[in-house]
Design a protein around this motif. Structure first.
Motif, PDB file in Angstrom:
ATOM      1  N   GLU A  58      -4.319  13.486  -3.881  1.00  0.00           N
ATOM      2  CA  GLU A  58      -5.405  13.236  -2.935  1.00  0.00           C
ATOM      3  C   GLU A  58      -5.566  11.741  -2.655  1.00  0.00           C
ATOM      4  O   GLU A  58      -5.735  11.316  -1.507  1.00  0.00           O
ATOM      5  CB  GLU A  58      -6.711  13.827  -3.473  1.00  0.00           C
ATOM      6  CG  GLU A  58      -6.699  15.353  -3.510  1.00  0.00           C
ATOM      7  CD  GLU A  58      -8.045  15.911  -3.950  1.00  0.00           C
ATOM      8  OE1 GLU A  58      -8.938  15.094  -4.283  1.00  0.00           O
ATOM      9  OE2 GLU A  58      -8.207  17.138  -3.969  1.00  0.00           O
ATOM     10  N   GLU A  59      -5.506  10.933  -3.714  1.00  0.00           N
ATOM     11  CA  GLU A  59      -5.599   9.497  -3.529  1.00  0.00           C
ATOM     12  C   GLU A  59      -4.396   8.975  -2.757  1.00  0.00           C
ATOM     13  O   GLU A  59      -4.518   8.062  -1.917  1.00  0.00           O
ATOM     14  CB  GLU A  59      -5.692   8.799  -4.886  1.00  0.00           C
ATOM     15  CG  GLU A  59      -6.937   9.170  -5.684  1.00  0.00           C
ATOM     16  CD  GLU A  59      -6.919   8.562  -7.073  1.00  0.00           C
ATOM     17  OE1 GLU A  59      -6.866   7.333  -7.180  1.00  0.00           O
ATOM     18  OE2 GLU A  59      -6.959   9.355  -8.046  1.00  0.00           O
ATOM     19  N   ALA A  60      -3.233   9.531  -3.037  1.00  0.00           N
ATOM     20  CA  ALA A  60      -2.022   9.115  -2.327  1.00  0.00           C
ATOM     21  C   ALA A  60      -2.139   9.431  -0.834  1.00  0.00           C
ATOM     22  O   ALA A  60      -1.802   8.595   0.035  1.00  0.00           O
ATOM     23  CB  ALA A  60      -0.803   9.806  -2.926  1.00  0.00           C
ATOM     24  N   LEU A  61      -2.623  10.639  -0.498  1.00  0.00           N
ATOM     25  CA  LEU A  61      -2.755  11.032   0.905  1.00  0.00           C
ATOM     26  C   LEU A  61      -3.738  10.125   1.654  1.00  0.00           C
ATOM     27  O   LEU A  61      -3.518   9.780   2.818  1.00  0.00           O
ATOM     28  CB  LEU A  61      -3.196  12.490   0.988  1.00  0.00           C
ATOM     29  CG  LEU A  61      -3.299  13.060   2.408  1.00  0.00           C
ATOM     30  CD1 LEU A  61      -1.936  12.994   3.113  1.00  0.00           C
ATOM     31  CD2 LEU A  61      -3.810  14.507   2.370  1.00  0.00           C
ATOM     32  N   GLU A  62      -4.792   9.771   0.985  1.00  0.00           N
ATOM     33  CA  GLU A  62      -5.765   8.871   1.606  1.00  0.00           C
ATOM     34  C   GLU A  62      -5.116   7.535   1.978  1.00  0.00           C
ATOM     35  O   GLU A  62      -5.345   6.996   3.077  1.00  0.00           O
ATOM     36  CB  GLU A  62      -6.940   8.651   0.650  1.00  0.00           C
ATOM     37  CG  GLU A  62      -8.047   7.796   1.258  1.00  0.00           C
ATOM     38  CD  GLU A  62      -9.223   7.619   0.312  1.00  0.00           C
ATOM     39  OE1 GLU A  62     -10.132   6.827   0.616  1.00  0.00           O
ATOM     40  OE2 GLU A  62      -9.227   8.300  -0.761  1.00  0.00           O
ATOM     41  N   ALA A  96       2.490  14.893  -0.008  1.00  0.00           N
ATOM     42  CA  ALA A  96       1.174  14.776  -0.638  1.00  0.00           C
ATOM     43  C   ALA A  96       0.312  15.995  -0.341  1.00  0.00           C
ATOM     44  O   ALA A  96      -0.401  16.511  -1.213  1.00  0.00           O
ATOM     45  CB  ALA A  96       0.481  13.503  -0.164  1.00  0.00           C
ATOM     46  N   SER A  97       0.355  16.460   0.898  1.00  0.00           N
ATOM     47  CA  SER A  97      -0.433  17.650   1.268  1.00  0.00           C
ATOM     48  C   SER A  97       0.028  18.871   0.474  1.00  0.00           C
ATOM     49  O   SER A  97      -0.788  19.679   0.003  1.00  0.00           O
ATOM     50  CB  SER A  97      -0.292  17.914   2.782  1.00  0.00           C
ATOM     51  OG  SER A  97      -0.810  16.829   3.530  1.00  0.00           O
ATOM     52  N   ARG A 137       0.841  -1.215   0.000  1.00  0.00           N
ATOM     53  CA  ARG A 137       0.000   0.000   0.000  1.00  0.00           C
ATOM     54  C   ARG A 137       0.870   1.258   0.000  1.00  0.00           C
ATOM     55  O   ARG A 137       0.512   2.269  -0.613  1.00  0.00           O
ATOM     56  CB  ARG A 137      -0.929  -0.033   1.202  1.00  0.00           C
ATOM     57  CG  ARG A 137      -1.988  -1.135   1.064  1.00  0.00           C
ATOM     58  CD  ARG A 137      -2.693  -1.390   2.372  1.00  0.00           C
ATOM     59  NE  ARG A 137      -3.524  -0.256   2.769  1.00  0.00           N
ATOM     60  CZ  ARG A 137      -4.155  -0.190   3.956  1.00  0.00           C
ATOM     61  NH1 ARG A 137      -4.017  -1.182   4.836  1.00  0.00           N
ATOM     62  NH2 ARG A 137      -4.904   0.840   4.246  1.00  0.00           N
ATOM     63  N   PHE A 138       2.004   1.227   0.703  1.00  0.00           N
ATOM     64  CA  PHE A 138       2.898   2.384   0.730  1.00  0.00           C
ATOM     65  C   PHE A 138       3.465   2.663  -0.672  1.00  0.00           C
ATOM     66  O   PHE A 138       3.549   3.815  -1.094  1.00  0.00           O
ATOM     67  CB  PHE A 138       4.037   2.118   1.727  1.00  0.00           C
ATOM     68  CG  PHE A 138       4.876   3.338   2.008  1.00  0.00           C
ATOM     69  CD1 PHE A 138       4.424   4.340   2.855  1.00  0.00           C
ATOM     70  CD2 PHE A 138       6.127   3.488   1.416  1.00  0.00           C
ATOM     71  CE1 PHE A 138       5.191   5.461   3.103  1.00  0.00           C
ATOM     72  CE2 PHE A 138       6.900   4.606   1.670  1.00  0.00           C
ATOM     73  CZ  PHE A 138       6.433   5.595   2.515  1.00  0.00           C
ATOM     74  N   ASN A 161       3.378   5.755  -5.760  1.00  0.00           N
ATOM     75  CA  ASN A 161       3.141   5.823  -7.215  1.00  0.00           C
ATOM     76  C   ASN A 161       2.055   6.838  -7.554  1.00  0.00           C
ATOM     77  O   ASN A 161       2.158   7.586  -8.531  1.00  0.00           O
ATOM     78  CB  ASN A 161       2.747   4.445  -7.747  1.00  0.00           C
ATOM     79  CG  ASN A 161       3.907   3.470  -7.723  1.00  0.00           C
ATOM     80  OD1 ASN A 161       5.067   3.883  -7.740  1.00  0.00           O
ATOM     81  ND2 ASN A 161       3.610   2.173  -7.664  1.00  0.00           N
ATOM     82  N   LEU A 162       0.993   6.824  -6.750  1.00  0.00           N
ATOM     83  CA  LEU A 162      -0.070   7.801  -6.973  1.00  0.00           C
ATOM     84  C   LEU A 162       0.454   9.225  -6.811  1.00  0.00           C
ATOM     85  O   LEU A 162       0.115  10.126  -7.596  1.00  0.00           O
ATOM     86  CB  LEU A 162      -1.224   7.552  -6.002  1.00  0.00           C
ATOM     87  CG  LEU A 162      -2.077   6.315  -6.279  1.00  0.00           C
ATOM     88  CD1 LEU A 162      -3.012   6.044  -5.107  1.00  0.00           C
ATOM     89  CD2 LEU A 162      -2.887   6.501  -7.565  1.00  0.00           C
TER      90      LEU A 162
END
Length: 584
Positions: free
Chosen positions: A140-144, A166-167, A126-127, A132-133
């Motif tokens: 936004e998807e990466a931060l989630e 990401a933020s 998942r990390f 990659n995202l």
């Protein structure tokens, strides 16, 4: 105001990219997509697709890695279980009770190790997906995903660093989207401030530099569009057309439909406005106006050639322009040669305007004939200077036959002189019959002019001389006698010696001795320059030529050449003084 951009969906490479994408050929599809993004840098959809492809490629790679990790984990579990089995078998020898407790401990320990290993592999997968995202621009998807990992393992290595990254990326994306929205709303100053701030925070971010450059262009285009619209609303059609043209030349994608419609209307109205000011019968100003109208008309045709409503209107304007242009071109040609039709410069102007009229009405036989006549006359003058007498005669016989007085009689004079010159050349070559034919035709040409007595006289004595060379003495004598009559009618007085020679020749003719009479007439009459009692001094002008000068004073080229000792009749120069012999 919308920033229109060229579409990529009709590009043939787009279909190829989709095919490779569906096959999972990420490297090929990615390289092809890189080229397409460079070709259409402002297409957001294309860049989003590029990000999506990167994510899919990374996910596929991670899935492969996860499968490999899972296999290693499975191997570990098998080893653990095998060990446990062996231990259990060994413990069977030490007792049922103690063996049972030991086995249970081993089983619990193995389960704990497996669960821990699975959790580690899942979090790592998942990390990597989140990374990659983030790298693909889907912050936004990466931060989630990062937040989900934090709930399970707050101390996961480098998690806080990537959550902060990401933020920051989300903040940049939001500011970028806000700038694009301002561009779409036409708020260029606000958008420019946002984009400059983005560039300061993250140099090279997305297409910020291209957007900044585009805003400058859009601001300029907007100013031009405002000026063009103002001119359009005020019905200043020529100014409107000029401004709209400038916009299209700078960026043909800018407000395409609006500008095309208004530009077309400006062309038509500008052309009609010019036509409304044209009064048929004027020349230079009206001609320039009609050409301007024609230019606007042609631009309108090029802009919207298939518009069904405009076609009829444009065709009417086209016909009007064509007819009026033809009338004015013909008027210009006629004006050029009315007062000085024998001027080569004027005839060149006439040829130019007749040619322009013919391009508009190529089937007009009268125009074609006038153009041909002017063209043949000009060619004849060139050939005359080159002593190409046959070419002169070929061209001018056509003109003379249809229009004997063409160019105020200059065509007749040039044709006459060409026959005389070719006849003289034939005499020097001993081609007496050819010389006779040329001198006869020269006399016929001269007789078509009411003021051609001197030309007829010269042709007669040349013809008489040539006939005598072929022993046609009687006919020669008759021709000499006719020439003598022309001389008598001119009130010339060559002197007593001349008249005595003529009387002797006449007496010989009366006695039927035509050969002797021919010789005596020839000696008396062939000294033509002795008959000219009147002389005029002519200063050669830039466009003068001997045939034209002879025509102007009612004399002949041969007479001018003899009197002025001109060795080459085709070479006279501006400012030269010529003595011109004339008969009263």
């Amino acid at each position: 105001m919308t920033d229109h951009a060229n579409t990529f969906e009709q590009d043939p490479n787009w279909l190829n990219i989709q095919v490779e994408f569906q096959k999972g050929n990420w490297a090929t599809a990615h390289n092809m997509l890189e080229d397409l993004v460079k070709k259409y840098p402002l297409q957001r959809e294309l860049r989003e697709f590029q990000k999506e492809m990167k994510v899919r490629a990374r996910i596929d790679e991670d899935e492969v890695q996860d499968i490999q990790d899972e296999r290693r984990s499975r191997t570990r579990r098998i080893v653990v279980r095998t060990f446990v089995g062996i231990a259990i078998i060994g413990l069977l020898f030490y007792g049922a009770y103690s063996l049972s407790g030991f086995i249970q401990g081993l089983i619990d320990n193995a389960r704990g190790l497996a669960a821990q290993e699975l959790e580690t592999i899942t979090l790592a997968s998942r990390f990597r997906d989140a990374q990659n995202l983030l790298q693909s621009g889907r912050a936004e998807e990466a931060l989630e995903l990062f937040n989900q990992i934090a709930l399970e393992d707050p101390d996961y290595p480098n998690l806080d660093v990537f959550r902060q990254e990401a933020s920051t990326a989300i903040a940049l994306d939001n500011e970028y989207d806000e700038a694009i929205a301002e561009i779409d709303s036409g708020n260029f100053d606000t958008a420019l401030a946002l984009l400059n701030d983005l560039n300061d925070k993250s140099p090279g971010y997305r297409d910020v530099l291209l957007r900044i450059e585009r805003i400058g262009q859009l601001q300029t285009l907007s100013d031009w569009y405002a000026q063009a619209n103002e001119a359009f609303d005020e019905r200043r059609w020529e100014d409107a057309a000029s401004n709209f043209e400038q916009i299209r030349l700078t960026d043909i994608t800018y407000r395409t439909d609006e500008i095309e419609e208004k530009l077309f209307s400006s062309y038509i109205n500008a052309a009609q406005g010019v036509l409304n000011q044209v009064e048929i019968g004027g020349l230079e100003d009206n001609l320039a106006g009609l050409e301007t109208a024609s230019g606007y008309f042609e631009k309108a045709l090029a802009l919207r050639p298939q518009d069904p409503t405009a076609l009829e209107t444009r065709e009417q304007i086209r016909e009007t322009v064509r007819n009026e242009l033809v009338e004015n071109y013909v008027a210009a040609a006629i004006s050029a040669i009315t007062d000085q039709e024998d001027s080569l410069a004027a005839l060149n102007i006439a040829e130019f305007y007749f040619g322009k009229a013919l391009r508009l009405k190529p089937q007009d036989s009268d125009l074609q004939q006038q153009f041909d006549f002017v063209n043949k006359f000009l060619n004849a003058q060139d050939n005359f200077l080159g002593s190409n007498w046959s070419a002169v005669i070929t061209d001018l016989e056509v003109v003379f036959t249809e229009e004997p007085d063409f160019a105020n009689g200059a065509a007749r004079q040039t044709l006459y002189d060409a026959y005389i010159q070719r006849g003289n050349l034939a005499l020097t070559l001993g081609e007496y019959e050819n010389a006779i034919a040329d001198f006869r035709r020269a006399a016929e040409v001269a007789r078509s002019s009411p003021e051609g007595s001197l030309l007829v006289y010269e042709a007669q004595i040349n013809l008489a001389y040539s006939l005598g060379l072929l022993r046609g003495y009687e006919e020669s004598v008759v021709l000499y006698q006719e020439a003598l009559t022309l001389l008598e009618e001119s009130d010339q007085n060559p002197g007593a010696e001349f008249w005595e020679a003529v009387a002797g020749a006449q007496a010989l003719a009366d006695d039927g001795n035509y050969q002797a009479a021919y010789i005596q007439f020839r000696e008396a009459l062939n000294r033509g320059d002795q008959f000219y009692n009147n002389f005029i001094v002519h200063i050669v002008r830039e466009d003068d030529y001997l045939s034209q000068i002879a025509l102007l004073y009612g004399t002949t080229v041969q007479a001018i050449v003899r009197l002025n000792d001109i060795t080459d009749p085709n070479r006279i120069f501006e400012g030269q003084e010529l003595f011109i012999p004339t008969l009263p």
